[in-house]
Write an enzyme that holds these catalytic residues in place. Sequence first.
Site, short mmCIF file in Angstrom:
data_model
loop_
_atom_site.label_atom_id
_atom_site.label_comp_id
_atom_site.label_asym_id
_atom_site.label_seq_id
_atom_site.Cartn_x
_atom_site.Cartn_y
_atom_site.Cartn_z
N GLY A 190 26.15 45.88 37.26
CA GLY A 190 27.59 45.58 37.18
C GLY A 190 27.89 44.28 36.46
O GLY A 190 29.04 43.84 36.41
N LYS A 208 36.84 32.87 23.13
CA LYS A 208 36.83 31.68 23.98
C LYS A 208 36.67 30.41 23.15
O LYS A 208 37.36 29.41 23.40
CB LYS A 208 35.71 31.81 25.03
N1 HSE Z 1 32.56 39.62 29.96
C1 HSE Z 1 32.67 38.21 30.23
C2 HSE Z 1 31.28 37.60 30.36
C3 HSE Z 1 33.41 37.98 31.53
O1 HSE Z 1 30.27 38.32 30.38
O2 HSE Z 1 31.18 36.39 30.43
C4 HSE Z 1 34.65 37.20 31.51
O3 HSE Z 1 35.08 36.56 30.43
#
Ligand code: HSE
Length: 436
Positions: A190, A208
């Site tokens: 998960g 980001k």
């Molecule tokens: N999919 C992102 C990660 C989670 O694996 O860091 C939240 O930004």
Amino acid sequence: MVVAEVIGIGLLGVGTVGSGVVKLLQENSLQIARRAGKQVEIKKVLEQDLEKPRLLGIPGELVTNDFEAVLKDPEVQIIVELLGGSEPARDYIKEALSRGKHVVTANKDVVAAYGEELFEAAAAGHADFRFEASVGGGIPVIGILKESLAANQIEEVIGIVNGTTNYILTRMSEEELDFATVLRAAQAAGYAEADPTADIEGYDAARKIAILASIAFNTRVTPDNVFVEGIQKITPQDINYAREFGYVIKLLAIARARDEEIEARVHPAFLPQNHPLASVRGVFNAIFIKGNAVGETMFYGQGAGQMPTASAVVGDIMEIIRNMESRSTGRSACTCFLEKGIRPRGKITSKYYVRLVVKDQPGVLASIAGVFGNHQVSLASVIQKRTLAISGEMMAEIVLITHEVQEQNIQDALTVMRGLSIVSSIENLIRVEGSR
Ligand code: HSE
Ligand code: NDP
């Protein structure tokens, strides 16, 4: 305007993060009320599946699948967008801000791509717009850049900002597993989503770093401005060679001020084993920031997950409430007051690790060194690692690390090499960050 004793929340989405927000507001309600100065109550919840919020104890009459019902509820002062994806989240946020509702979101897709228009809507509506959870989950890095480090000229921001890829690279490195095997394990556990494309191909990290670079360098940086490469080509051989040279491989999101330009990129990189980011393992995130006054700093924590992300969302809600109380909302002006250029990919400079397979015969190394030399690529080390037979012909695997060079030069050199009969394949090219 008199600030109500109870501040009403319109919650859009009670999936992973939304249900964490509900839980946190319930569990820490007294402390949150004391620290924020007001009680926080959920007044409306938007969901597609109307049963979902009821399972969290939210009364049925607060639940709707009509955004207008949330927007027009006079008791809703703050809208918390936790739907995910670009649409309709972008429209909902914009509409809410322009109508004077404060907004908190964790949605990096929307903030990274449409931040400019959302800040304009916030200014028009004299509303607060906060998005701490959009980068680094529970790590309060946006506040750090906007407030705590505001006095600095930021020189560089280097982040491990994607938990899925850091988990995969950590397990590949520590257990000598291949990429496909660990990806399957990450999905089963998960950690990785059913469609992990945005994570493993680097797009999540690009969104980001676009947000962090925009704040750090006061210039609008969108995901389109970020050069992106994912981790899908990293093999156990590359990880082993990195270790031999004293490095680890990490997916890094890098933003740097370069004269009047900004460099923004996401790619796997060799990182010295003694770099503070090298010890960030598993799904953890960390952001390394260098400012001209503060020097080197690093912020570490859980970059995703229900409660860490809810921690950042509720922190933003509380900050808005304090602003409401001090009559100072509507100051979330865009920090992008400069228009620095984005450094083109070809002008980025780095050291490079190159792994290639060539014919195992005299003069081959000299030919390769010649091609690099013709393109002003200087070699720091060259090692012939192993010989192997391909279609009955003996080949040699060569691993080399260059000195710092412009990306365009190394790419041109590799293009020439691919056309040489002595070169069987260029197996990988990985950028090398920092010096050991
Ligand atoms: N999919 C992102 C990660 C989670 O694996 O860091 C939240 O930004
Ligand atoms: P989820 O998919 O778990 O939750 C989203 C919820 O919103 C679901 O219940 C979904 O319903 C509902 N929803 C989606 N679209 C609509 C719509 N148009 N109308 C009504 N309901 C809708 O996502 P997460 O909670 O994981 O993520 C939420 C946001 O937080 C995203 O922007 C994500 O990037 C960000 N984030 C998430 C982190 C995490 O660890 N999960 C970490 C940091 C940021 P349905 O299931 O029926 O589609």
